[in-house]
Design an enzyme around this catalytic site. Structure first.
Site, PDB file in Angstrom:
ATOM      1  N   HIS A   1     -33.670 -17.801  16.048  1.00 54.07           N
ATOM      2  CA  HIS A   1     -33.537 -17.495  14.622  1.00 54.07           C
ATOM      3  C   HIS A   1     -34.137 -16.122  14.324  1.00 54.07           C
ATOM      4  O   HIS A   1     -33.504 -15.272  13.681  1.00 54.07           O
ATOM      5  CB  HIS A   1     -34.240 -18.589  13.818  1.00 54.07           C
ATOM      6  CG  HIS A   1     -34.272 -18.371  12.340  1.00 54.07           C
ATOM      7  ND1 HIS A   1     -33.581 -19.167  11.453  1.00 54.07           N
ATOM      8  CD2 HIS A   1     -34.921 -17.452  11.576  1.00 54.07           C
ATOM      9  CE1 HIS A   1     -33.799 -18.751  10.220  1.00 54.07           C
ATOM     10  NE2 HIS A   1     -34.620 -17.704  10.266  1.00 54.07           N
ATOM     11  N   GLU A   2     -35.366 -15.911  14.794  1.00 56.89           N
ATOM     12  CA  GLU A   2     -36.036 -14.634  14.544  1.00 56.89           C
ATOM     13  C   GLU A   2     -35.355 -13.495  15.308  1.00 56.89           C
ATOM     14  O   GLU A   2     -35.250 -12.370  14.804  1.00 56.89           O
ATOM     15  CB  GLU A   2     -37.511 -14.725  14.952  1.00 56.89           C
ATOM     16  CG  GLU A   2     -38.302 -15.827  14.260  1.00 56.89           C
ATOM     17  CD  GLU A   2     -38.334 -15.676  12.750  1.00 56.89           C
ATOM     18  OE1 GLU A   2     -37.986 -14.585  12.230  1.00 56.89           O
ATOM     19  OE2 GLU A   2     -38.681 -16.652  12.075  1.00 56.89           O
TER      20      GLU A   2
ATOM     21  N   HIS B   1     -32.378 -12.207  13.352  1.00 55.33           N
ATOM     22  CA  HIS B   1     -32.786 -11.258  12.313  1.00 55.33           C
ATOM     23  C   HIS B   1     -33.038  -9.880  12.922  1.00 55.33           C
ATOM     24  O   HIS B   1     -32.574  -8.858  12.420  1.00 55.33           O
ATOM     25  CB  HIS B   1     -34.082 -11.733  11.644  1.00 55.33           C
ATOM     26  CG  HIS B   1     -33.915 -12.869  10.690  1.00 55.33           C
ATOM     27  ND1 HIS B   1     -32.980 -12.871   9.677  1.00 55.33           N
ATOM     28  CD2 HIS B   1     -34.599 -14.036  10.578  1.00 55.33           C
ATOM     29  CE1 HIS B   1     -33.086 -14.004   8.987  1.00 55.33           C
ATOM     30  NE2 HIS B   1     -34.057 -14.726   9.516  1.00 55.33           N
TER      31      HIS B   1
END
Length: 262
Positions: A54-55, A58
């Site tokens: 997820h990170e 980004h």
């Protein structure tokens, strides 16, 4: 776009992935001395892997959007220890899984937004995280919606169902347009300067407010009804999900209903 060293996968992430794989094998083969503990390790490990991805989503999107500082910060190595708030991104989400079976969104890569031009790019950077959870949920539920459960052990099926629930809750919660969550990050570039300035002081409390609302029984019921509806649409029965959660909480003892239900 950053040196090879800045993008080399971290041994920390590889270690987490290895533990997840071994635990998953233990759940699948029923080889583990304590199947519940194996389920706990497998789901927790896979959940942390998804948080890292997820990170990473980004960070990778920000890099290609103009923030060339991302590589030097270590965000492209998938190392959770490189996040600006490792507690927020890893420890707290795991605790929420243990306590409430909820996929708490992480959110701790620092992006230098001033380097990025174009509102669409800013929105895409924020959307990349929840979209990763959606993709992870689709992968977890693939055996269900592909009707390929023949030969899949019940314990592993239930663990996958519970892991899918975590991904769906994370995707939904993170898509809520509340300050501090990715959903707000998607619409923020399109808001007026005065609105953004007014919202800025309350942004750190957005996530807290969302989870406070989830403690309200009526709202909690509506939220999980929506989550289970999504899971059913993907072929995942709520019974399997609940049994996965019961197995995950191995310290509470085995649920005889789940053992009989297979």
């Amino acid at each position: 776009m950053g040196s090879a060293a800045q993008q080399r996968i971290s041994p920390v992430f590889l270690g987490i992935a290895a533990v997840t794989a071994v635990a998953g094998w233990g759940v699948w083969t029923d080889f583990a001395a304590q199947p519940g503990f194996a389920t706990f390790l497998f789901v927790t490990g896979a959940w942390v892997v998804s948080l890292c991805l997820h990170e990473y989503a980004h960070a990778r999107t920000a890099l290609h959007s103009g923030d060339i500082s991302i590589g030097a910060k270590g965000y492209l190595t998938l190392n959770p220890l490189k996040y600006t708030h490792a507690l927020l991104s890893i420890v707290l989400p795991v605790l929420f899984v243990i306590m409430g079976g909820i996929g708490l969104p992480g959110g701790a890569v620092f992006i230098e937004r001033g380097r990025i031009r174009g509102r669409w790019r800013h929105s895409l950077i924020s959307a990349a995280g929840p979209l990763t959870n959606v993709l992870f949920a689709l992968v977890c539920t693939a055996p269900f919606w592909l009707h390929a459960l023949d030969g899949v052990p019940a314990a592993f099926r239930n663990a996958l169902g519970f892991l899918a629930l975590l991904q769906v809750t994370a995707a939904i919660l993170n898509s809520v347009p509340v300050p501090g969550l990715d959903g707000y990050g998607v619409i923020e570039p399109w808001l007026s300067y005065s609105v953004r300035r007014a919202v800025e002081p309350i942004a750190p409390f957005g996530l807290i407010a969302v989870f406070a609302l989830l403690w309200v029984p009526e709202l909690n019921a509506v939220f999980f009804d929506a989550v289970y509806a999504v899971l059913r649409s993907l072929g995942v029965h709520g019974f399997w999900v609940d049994c996965g959660l019961d197995a995950y909480r191995f310290w509470q003892g085995a649920n005889p209903v789940c053992e009989m239900g297979g």
